[in-house]
Scaffold this active site. Sequence first.
Site, mmCIF file in Angstrom:
data_model
loop_
_atom_site.group_PDB
_atom_site.id
_atom_site.type_symbol
_atom_site.label_atom_id
_atom_site.label_comp_id
_atom_site.label_asym_id
_atom_site.label_seq_id
_atom_site.Cartn_x
_atom_site.Cartn_y
_atom_site.Cartn_z
ATOM 1 N N ARG A 49 0.762 -1.347 0.024
ATOM 2 C CA ARG A 49 0.027 -0.257 0.021
ATOM 3 C C ARG A 49 0.864 1.196 -0.175
ATOM 4 N NH1 ARG A 49 -2.838 -2.922 -1.767
ATOM 5 N NH2 ARG A 49 -4.848 -3.879 -1.085
ATOM 6 N N SER A 90 -11.604 -1.626 1.304
ATOM 7 C CA SER A 90 -11.088 -1.850 2.711
ATOM 8 C C SER A 90 -10.579 -0.254 3.443
ATOM 9 C CB SER A 90 -9.804 -2.670 2.828
ATOM 10 O OG SER A 90 -10.116 -4.144 2.214
ATOM 11 N N GLU A 130 -6.503 2.610 5.296
ATOM 12 C CA GLU A 130 -5.758 2.205 3.876
ATOM 13 C C GLU A 130 -6.612 3.361 3.091
ATOM 14 O OE1 GLU A 130 -6.583 -1.536 0.718
ATOM 15 O OE2 GLU A 130 -5.898 -1.769 2.524
#
Length: 297
Positions: free
Chosen positions: A159, A208, A280
């Site tokens: 990420r 998410s 996230e």
Amino acid sequence: MRWERDVPLAPLVRYRIGGPAARLARPQSMAELAAALRETSGRGCRVLGTGANLLIGDSGVPEPVLILEGDFGTIQVGATTIEAGAAARLPALAQAARRNGRAGFHFLEAVPGTLGGGLRMNAGSRDEGLWDRVEWADAVTPEGELVRIRPEVAQPAYRRVGVPADWVFVRARLEATPGEYDAVRDAHLSFRERKVRDQVYDLPSVGSTWKNPGSPHPPAWEIVDSVEMRGARVGNARIHERHANFIVNLGGARAADVIGLMAETRRRALARLGVTLEPEIQLWGVEPAQLALVGAV
């Protein structure tokens, strides 16, 4: 470069939440992008794709916002590579790979967003990310310089990617090894079926909410579930019952509603389990105090 003013952003993002952009431009070419960056030099700007991983504050975004269009949406499939612009949709990229029998792109099935956003957050999973397929990516600096970035320089991780936040990705070349057509198709369809079954597509969400914290901790959805936040609601935002790492907009939700759910989830995870959850999703136009509550500072 033509600028629009006070542009509503909620209709342009998947959450359908958020206030307006004070200024917004839609560059169609490298020349127009360079002109827009020169105009915003020193003040910063935001680049918006489909808003697939983004929560915009209720008061909107004070920084200029750019939406890449035109030339930036191209996808070209070569013998062993795929070249695409930053505005190309990830589902379209996955479809191009599948239709042309190029292996290794099944993990992008049913992943919303654009190539530019995918490069910025290394779209995929902890085990497999977009940068695993990248030969090079081009980005433009705030000064208008075009820089070619290779994976060893970008140093991608889960990420994140080691590229300055104010550089704008404009295109990339991806490795696309030919595979056996039926095997490629089956891998794509199987992955897509599993993702659509397990995730949430019936209400607006941005995927998410939290990053998976990694070993020895369980996945984020299990943490949310174990602190009894599955199904919790603030205003018109709710943590979905099917997937506890998704916060959905029931209709008319505000950013403050989503942040309220995130803050309480994070507080419980730390107090009860000693786990510090990290967002996230990206947050624009949100007050520093609220960012601190959800761990985004």
